[in-house]
Design an enzyme around this catalytic site. Sequence first.
Site, short mmCIF file in Angstrom:
data_model
loop_
_atom_site.label_atom_id
_atom_site.label_comp_id
_atom_site.label_asym_id
_atom_site.label_seq_id
_atom_site.Cartn_x
_atom_site.Cartn_y
_atom_site.Cartn_z
N GLN A 32 0.90 -1.17 -0.02
CA GLN A 32 0.01 0.03 0.12
C GLN A 32 0.78 1.31 -0.01
O GLN A 32 2.20 1.32 0.17
CB GLN A 32 -0.85 0.06 1.43
CG GLN A 32 -0.11 -0.09 2.63
CD GLN A 32 -0.82 -0.81 3.80
OE1 GLN A 32 -1.97 -0.77 3.74
NE2 GLN A 32 0.01 -1.12 4.69
N HIS A 63 -6.92 3.82 20.66
CA HIS A 63 -6.39 2.71 21.03
C HIS A 63 -6.96 2.19 22.19
O HIS A 63 -7.15 0.84 22.56
CB HIS A 63 -4.87 2.70 21.22
CG HIS A 63 -4.27 2.83 19.91
ND1 HIS A 63 -3.32 3.65 19.54
CD2 HIS A 63 -4.31 1.86 19.00
CE1 HIS A 63 -2.89 3.74 18.17
NE2 HIS A 63 -3.53 2.39 17.85
N ASP A 87 1.48 0.28 13.94
CA ASP A 87 2.14 1.21 14.50
C ASP A 87 2.32 0.98 16.03
O ASP A 87 3.02 1.89 16.82
CB ASP A 87 0.97 2.66 14.76
CG ASP A 87 -0.48 2.31 15.26
OD1 ASP A 87 -0.37 2.09 16.39
OD2 ASP A 87 -1.29 2.32 14.47
N GLU A 107 1.17 -8.24 11.54
CA GLU A 107 0.99 -6.92 10.63
C GLU A 107 1.46 -7.35 9.31
O GLU A 107 2.20 -8.04 8.94
CB GLU A 107 1.77 -5.98 11.28
CG GLU A 107 1.88 -4.73 10.50
CD GLU A 107 0.87 -4.03 9.81
OE1 GLU A 107 -0.24 -3.68 10.62
OE2 GLU A 107 0.61 -3.81 8.74
N ASP A 139 0.24 -12.47 6.95
CA ASP A 139 -1.25 -12.18 6.75
C ASP A 139 -1.95 -12.48 7.97
O ASP A 139 -2.05 -13.91 8.28
CB ASP A 139 -1.54 -13.12 5.33
CG ASP A 139 -3.08 -13.07 5.14
OD1 ASP A 139 -3.86 -12.34 5.93
OD2 ASP A 139 -3.41 -13.52 4.03
N GLY A 140 -2.48 -11.74 8.53
CA GLY A 140 -3.48 -11.90 9.82
C GLY A 140 -4.50 -12.90 9.56
O GLY A 140 -4.95 -13.54 10.47
N ASP A 158 -7.18 -4.54 14.66
CA ASP A 158 -6.78 -3.38 14.29
C ASP A 158 -6.59 -2.86 12.87
O ASP A 158 -5.33 -2.47 12.68
CB ASP A 158 -5.82 -2.62 15.22
CG ASP A 158 -5.20 -1.50 15.35
OD1 ASP A 158 -6.14 -0.76 14.65
OD2 ASP A 158 -4.42 -1.19 16.04
N PRO A 165 -5.82 -4.07 1.67
CA PRO A 165 -5.32 -5.29 2.55
C PRO A 165 -6.38 -5.65 3.50
O PRO A 165 -6.16 -6.53 4.23
CB PRO A 165 -3.89 -4.80 3.05
CG PRO A 165 -4.05 -3.31 2.64
CD PRO A 165 -4.81 -2.92 1.45
N1 PUT Z 1 -6.50 1.06 12.57
C1 PUT Z 1 -6.93 2.24 12.21
C2 PUT Z 1 -8.42 2.51 11.90
C3 PUT Z 1 -8.35 3.42 10.62
C4 PUT Z 1 -9.40 4.48 10.53
N2 PUT Z 1 -9.25 5.34 9.21
#
Ligand code: PUT
Length: 283
Positions: A32, A63, A87, A107, A139-140, A158, A165
């Site tokens: 991406q 979060h 992140d 991730e 790949d989750g 998340d 993806p």
């Molecule tokens: N994981 C982040 C959510 C994305 C929302 N644009």
Amino acid sequence: PSTASGWIDEHHNGVRYGLQGDVIADEQSAIQRITVIHSHRYGNGLLLDGCWMTAEHQERHYHEPLVHPALCAARSIDRVLVIGGGDGGTARECLRHHAVKHVDLVEIDGRVVELSQKHLAAIGGGCWSDPRFQLTVGDGIAWVGEASDASYDVVLVDGSDPAGPAEGLFNRSFFQHCRRILKPGGVFATQSESPEAFRAVHIDTVRMLREVFGHADPLYGWVPMYPSGWWSWTFAASDGPRYRSPDPERAAAIGPGCDIWSPRWQAGAFEAIPASIERELSA
Ligand code: PUT
């Protein structure tokens, strides 16, 4: 994203959601487009394929509501799985719970992790070097499909928005595997998009989870930099809506370090379901 005149914008359905600042990295990974910015108001931030993911002074709005209703309510919290979350913010919040023994974070894009470690280090905090933390770049969806039955106490999804993806993270068979790999008393949570800007995705996600788990509850809050600013996370559990009753000891240990989440905030956020959405979900 459009970067004209020092504005970095996400364009969504005829509306722009923007921050003023400078682009500090912009590249196409194998997966991406990844853009890192420095914004005047919220510090360094991240976009994937032109959509806002996070920013240093805003990430807690996102979060904390994803993590703590689940981690304060699962019967045990030894083993946690995070799908996405490159992140590091979700893992960081999980690892604040001392009872957590192991966090797997899967991730799909290693460059998201590398750029986050470099430019958004405060978001992951100490997660990257915590001995309880295991990063897998992969790949989750495949991870969840291959995981053993009843192997995690908590599964947190998340992902980014449901295009590219992340599309397969809003999918019945994925949710069925998430349920299968939860231990008895385990809790599942996923970000479930904006009830305003992504209403159809939001409704479909809650409905699908209700079909798969037999129940599910959306929780509503605010992430001001995301489209419409109004956001949701949806919870389900192996044995009924235990996420509505946070364990007082776990909550007392975590609450003082939170900006947004508290048991009281959570109680209100689960109740803050707009009338038309409640009607649509029960139709
Ligand atoms: N994981 C982040 C959510 C994305 C929302 N644009």
